[in-house]
Design a protein around this motif. Structure first.
Motif, PDB file in Angstrom:
ATOM      1  N   VAL A  89      78.292   9.387 -39.297  1.00 46.25           N
ATOM      2  CA  VAL A  89      77.075   9.058 -40.037  1.00 46.25           C
ATOM      3  C   VAL A  89      75.965  10.037 -39.654  1.00 46.25           C
ATOM      4  CG1 VAL A  89      75.289   7.311 -40.407  1.00 46.25           C
ATOM      5  CG2 VAL A  89      77.667   6.600 -40.089  1.00 46.25           C
ATOM      6  N   LEU A  90      75.266  10.563 -40.657  1.00 45.20           N
ATOM      7  CA  LEU A  90      74.037  11.318 -40.425  1.00 45.20           C
ATOM      8  C   LEU A  90      72.894  10.388 -40.816  1.00 45.20           C
ATOM      9  CD1 LEU A  90      74.968  14.825 -41.889  1.00 45.20           C
ATOM     10  CD2 LEU A  90      75.254  13.973 -39.557  1.00 45.20           C
ATOM     11  N   SER A  91      72.156   9.891 -39.833  1.00 46.52           N
ATOM     12  CA  SER A  91      71.166   8.849 -40.081  1.00 46.52           C
ATOM     13  C   SER A  91      69.932   9.386 -40.796  1.00 46.52           C
ATOM     14  CB  SER A  91      70.774   8.164 -38.773  1.00 46.52           C
ATOM     15  OG  SER A  91      70.280   9.114 -37.853  1.00 46.52           O
ATOM     16  N   SER A  92      69.190   8.493 -41.414  1.00 49.28           N
ATOM     17  CA  SER A  92      68.023   8.859 -42.218  1.00 49.28           C
ATOM     18  C   SER A  92      67.054   9.729 -41.423  1.00 49.28           C
ATOM     19  CB  SER A  92      67.290   7.605 -42.692  1.00 49.28           C
ATOM     20  OG  SER A  92      68.108   6.866 -43.572  1.00 49.28           O
ATOM     21  N   TYR A  93      66.545  10.775 -42.096  1.00 49.66           N
ATOM     22  CA  TYR A  93      65.562  11.695 -41.531  1.00 49.66           C
ATOM     23  C   TYR A  93      66.067  12.432 -40.295  1.00 49.66           C
ATOM     24  CZ  TYR A  93      62.243   9.271 -44.567  1.00 49.66           C
ATOM     25  OH  TYR A  93      61.599   8.735 -45.654  1.00 49.66           O
ATOM     26  N   LEU A  94      67.370  12.442 -40.058  1.00 49.04           N
ATOM     27  CA  LEU A  94      67.930  12.998 -38.822  1.00 49.04           C
ATOM     28  C   LEU A  94      67.401  14.389 -38.510  1.00 49.04           C
ATOM     29  CD1 LEU A  94      70.117  12.550 -36.551  1.00 49.04           C
ATOM     30  CD2 LEU A  94      71.647  13.865 -38.021  1.00 49.04           C
ATOM     31  N   LEU A  95      67.396  15.269 -39.503  1.00 46.13           N
ATOM     32  CA  LEU A  95      66.994  16.664 -39.279  1.00 46.13           C
ATOM     33  C   LEU A  95      65.785  17.057 -40.122  1.00 46.13           C
ATOM     34  CD1 LEU A  95      70.597  18.078 -39.275  1.00 46.13           C
ATOM     35  CD2 LEU A  95      69.093  17.903 -37.295  1.00 46.13           C
ATOM     36  N   SER A  96      65.134  16.087 -40.716  1.00 43.48           N
ATOM     37  CA  SER A  96      64.019  16.371 -41.608  1.00 43.48           C
ATOM     38  C   SER A  96      62.945  17.196 -40.910  1.00 43.48           C
ATOM     39  CB  SER A  96      63.411  15.054 -42.088  1.00 43.48           C
ATOM     40  OG  SER A  96      62.307  15.277 -42.898  1.00 43.48           O
ATOM     41  N   GLY A  97      62.504  18.249 -41.585  1.00 39.88           N
ATOM     42  CA  GLY A  97      61.451  19.078 -41.038  1.00 39.88           C
ATOM     43  C   GLY A  97      61.903  20.102 -40.013  1.00 39.88           C
ATOM     44  N   SER A  98      63.209  20.191 -39.749  1.00 44.17           N
ATOM     45  CA  SER A  98      63.703  21.175 -38.789  1.00 44.17           C
ATOM     46  C   SER A  98      63.770  22.554 -39.444  1.00 44.17           C
ATOM     47  CB  SER A  98      65.073  20.766 -38.250  1.00 44.17           C
ATOM     48  OG  SER A  98      66.046  20.822 -39.274  1.00 44.17           O
ATOM     49  N   SER A  99      64.044  23.580 -38.639  1.00 46.68           N
ATOM     50  CA  SER A  99      64.056  24.968 -39.135  1.00 46.68           C
ATOM     51  C   SER A  99      65.460  25.542 -39.251  1.00 46.68           C
ATOM     52  CB  SER A  99      63.206  25.842 -38.208  1.00 46.68           C
ATOM     53  OG  SER A  99      61.863  25.435 -38.250  1.00 46.68           O
ATOM     54  N   ILE A 100      66.454  24.673 -39.449  1.00 47.52           N
ATOM     55  CA  ILE A 100      67.823  25.169 -39.595  1.00 47.52           C
ATOM     56  C   ILE A 100      67.939  25.994 -40.880  1.00 47.52           C
ATOM     57  CG2 ILE A 100      68.916  23.352 -38.235  1.00 47.52           C
ATOM     58  CD1 ILE A 100      69.595  21.899 -40.836  1.00 47.52           C
ATOM     59  N   THR A 101      68.816  27.004 -40.847  1.00 47.00           N
ATOM     60  CA  THR A 101      69.021  27.862 -42.020  1.00 47.00           C
ATOM     61  C   THR A 101      70.333  27.556 -42.719  1.00 47.00           C
ATOM     62  OG1 THR A 101      70.001  29.579 -40.649  1.00 47.00           O
ATOM     63  CG2 THR A 101      67.627  29.723 -41.062  1.00 47.00           C
ATOM     64  N   SER A 102      71.287  26.930 -41.994  1.00 45.35           N
ATOM     65  CA  SER A 102      72.565  26.560 -42.596  1.00 45.35           C
ATOM     66  C   SER A 102      73.091  25.317 -41.900  1.00 45.35           C
ATOM     67  CB  SER A 102      73.577  27.702 -42.479  1.00 45.35           C
ATOM     68  OG  SER A 102      73.876  27.952 -41.120  1.00 45.35           O
ATOM     69  N   ILE A 103      73.954  24.594 -42.606  1.00 45.68           N
ATOM     70  CA  ILE A 103      74.553  23.393 -42.020  1.00 45.68           C
ATOM     71  C   ILE A 103      75.979  23.244 -42.531  1.00 45.68           C
ATOM     72  CG2 ILE A 103      73.755  21.775 -43.808  1.00 45.68           C
ATOM     73  CD1 ILE A 103      73.732  21.028 -40.039  1.00 45.68           C
ATOM     74  N   ASN A 104      76.879  22.869 -41.624  1.00 43.23           N
ATOM     75  CA  ASN A 104      78.266  22.558 -41.967  1.00 43.23           C
ATOM     76  C   ASN A 104      78.489  21.073 -41.714  1.00 43.23           C
ATOM     77  OD1 ASN A 104      81.118  23.466 -42.572  1.00 43.23           O
ATOM     78  ND2 ASN A 104      81.405  22.464 -40.598  1.00 43.23           N
ATOM     79  N   ILE A 105      78.928  20.365 -42.741  1.00 43.86           N
ATOM     80  CA  ILE A 105      79.193  18.924 -42.607  1.00 43.86           C
ATOM     81  C   ILE A 105      80.697  18.724 -42.593  1.00 43.86           C
ATOM     82  CG2 ILE A 105      78.872  16.660 -43.663  1.00 43.86           C
ATOM     83  CD1 ILE A 105      76.265  17.719 -44.855  1.00 43.86           C
ATOM     84  N   PRO A 106      81.251  18.291 -41.442  1.00 48.92           N
ATOM     85  CA  PRO A 106      82.701  18.107 -41.344  1.00 48.92           C
ATOM     86  C   PRO A 106      83.210  17.043 -42.307  1.00 48.92           C
ATOM     87  CG  PRO A 106      81.647  17.979 -39.174  1.00 48.92           C
ATOM     88  CD  PRO A 106      80.565  17.955 -40.194  1.00 48.92           C
ATOM     89  N   ASN A 107      84.513  17.088 -42.585  1.00 45.95           N
ATOM     90  CA  ASN A 107      85.091  16.108 -43.510  1.00 45.95           C
ATOM     91  C   ASN A 107      85.218  14.725 -42.899  1.00 45.95           C
ATOM     92  OD1 ASN A 107      87.342  16.343 -41.861  1.00 45.95           O
ATOM     93  ND2 ASN A 107      88.466  17.652 -43.292  1.00 45.95           N
ATOM     94  N   THR A 108      84.860  14.594 -41.626  1.00 44.20           N
ATOM     95  CA  THR A 108      84.876  13.283 -40.971  1.00 44.20           C
ATOM     96  C   THR A 108      83.594  12.505 -41.227  1.00 44.20           C
ATOM     97  OG1 THR A 108      84.109  14.406 -38.979  1.00 44.20           O
ATOM     98  CG2 THR A 108      86.466  13.925 -39.131  1.00 44.20           C
ATOM     99  N   VAL A 109      82.523  13.186 -41.634  1.00 39.62           N
ATOM    100  CA  VAL A 109      81.269  12.490 -41.932  1.00 39.62           C
ATOM    101  C   VAL A 109      81.464  11.678 -43.209  1.00 39.62           C
ATOM    102  CG1 VAL A 109      78.841  12.755 -42.579  1.00 39.62           C
ATOM    103  CG2 VAL A 109      79.821  14.201 -40.786  1.00 39.62           C
ATOM    104  N   ALA A 110      81.219  10.363 -43.116  1.00 35.72           N
ATOM    105  CA  ALA A 110      81.443   9.468 -44.250  1.00 35.72           C
ATOM    106  C   ALA A 110      80.155   9.144 -44.993  1.00 35.72           C
ATOM    107  CB  ALA A 110      82.092   8.171 -43.771  1.00 35.72           C
TER     108      ALA A 110
END
Length: 195
Positions: A89-110
Motif C-alpha cells: 500500500v502507498l498511503s495517502s499523501y505519502l510522497l506529496s510535495g517531494s522532489s523525486i524525478t522518477s518512480i517505479n511501482i512494483p507489481n506487489t503494490v495493490a
C-alpha cells in the motif's frame, strides 16, 4: 515507533526500512499512536531526507491527514525513493510535495491512496511494473465526484502502465472508469507525452 522519535533530527538525510520478518507482511510497522496522532507535518518534518529505501509496509498516524504536507515522506528535499516488493500500500499523501524525478511501482503494490504523488513538481517518469493483478487507486469524494488524480501537479512526460488500473471511491468502494472520473489518473497541468 512512538510519536516524534525523529523530531529535531536535522541531519537525517537517508532512511532505510528493512524488509519485515513477519509473515504475512500485511502487519505494518506503525509510526505514531492512533489515540495520539502526530501533529504538524508528519514524523520526519525536521529531517532533510534525500533518499528513502522503502522495503516494507509502514503505517503512520498523522492528525488531520488532509494536506499535501502531511504525508509520511512529504519532504521537498526528498529526491530518491525505492519501493520494495513487500510494500502493498502507498498511503495517502505519502510522497506529496517531494522532489523525486522518477518512480517505479512494483507489481506487489495493490493500492495507491489518494494524492500520493500530488505536487511532486519534478516527477517526470512513472513505471508501473507488469502484473496480472489490478492496481487500485483510491479517490476522495464528497458525493459529488472524485478529486484530483494521484499525479496532480506532477509534470509526468513518460508513463508505463504494466497492468490494469481501477479507481475506488474512498467511502463507497465503487469502481470508476476513467470516463466517469472527473480528473483522471494523469490529471495535471502538463500532458503525458509518452504512454
Amino acid at each position: 515507533i512512538s510519536n516524534y522519535v525523529f523530531n529535531g533530527c536535522t541531519r537525517l538525510n537517508s532512511l532505510v526500512f528493512e524488509p519485515s520478518q513477519v509473515v504475512p507482511n500485511l502487519i505494518p510497522l506503525v509510526i505514531g499512536e492512533p489515540d495520539d496522532p502526530i501533529t504538524g507535518e508528519g514524523p520526519f518534518s525536521d529531517c532533510p531526507l534525500a533518499s528513502v529505501d522503502y522495503n516494507r509496509y509502514v503505517s503512520c498516524y498523522v492528525d488531520d491527514l488532509d494536506s499535501e504536507d502531511k504525508g509520511m515522506f512529504a519532504r521537498p528535499t526528498l529526491k530518491e525513493v525505492t519501493i520494495g516488493e513487500q510494500v502493498l500500500v502507498l498511503s495517502s499523501y505519502l510522497l506529496s510535495g517531494s522532489s523525486i524525478t522518477s518512480i517505479n511501482i512494483p507489481n506487489t503494490v495493490a493500492t495507491i491512496g489518494r494524492n500520493v504523488f500530488s505536487n511532486c513538481d519534478k516527477l517526470a517518469t512513472l513505471n508501473i511494473e507488469d502484473g496480472s493483478e489490478k492496481l487500485y487507486v483510491y479517490t476522495q469524494t464528497t458525493g459529488g465526484g472524485a478529486d484530483w488524480g494521484p499525479f496532480y501537479d506532477s509534470p509526468l512526460t513518460t508513463a508505463y502502465l504494466g497492468r490494469d488500473v481501477a479507481y475506488k471511491c474512498s467511502y463507497e468502494n465503487n469502481d470508476f472508469t476513467p470516463e466517469e472520473w472527473s480528473d483522471g489518473f494523469f490529471a495535471s497541468e502538463d500532458d503525458v507525452e509518452t504512454l
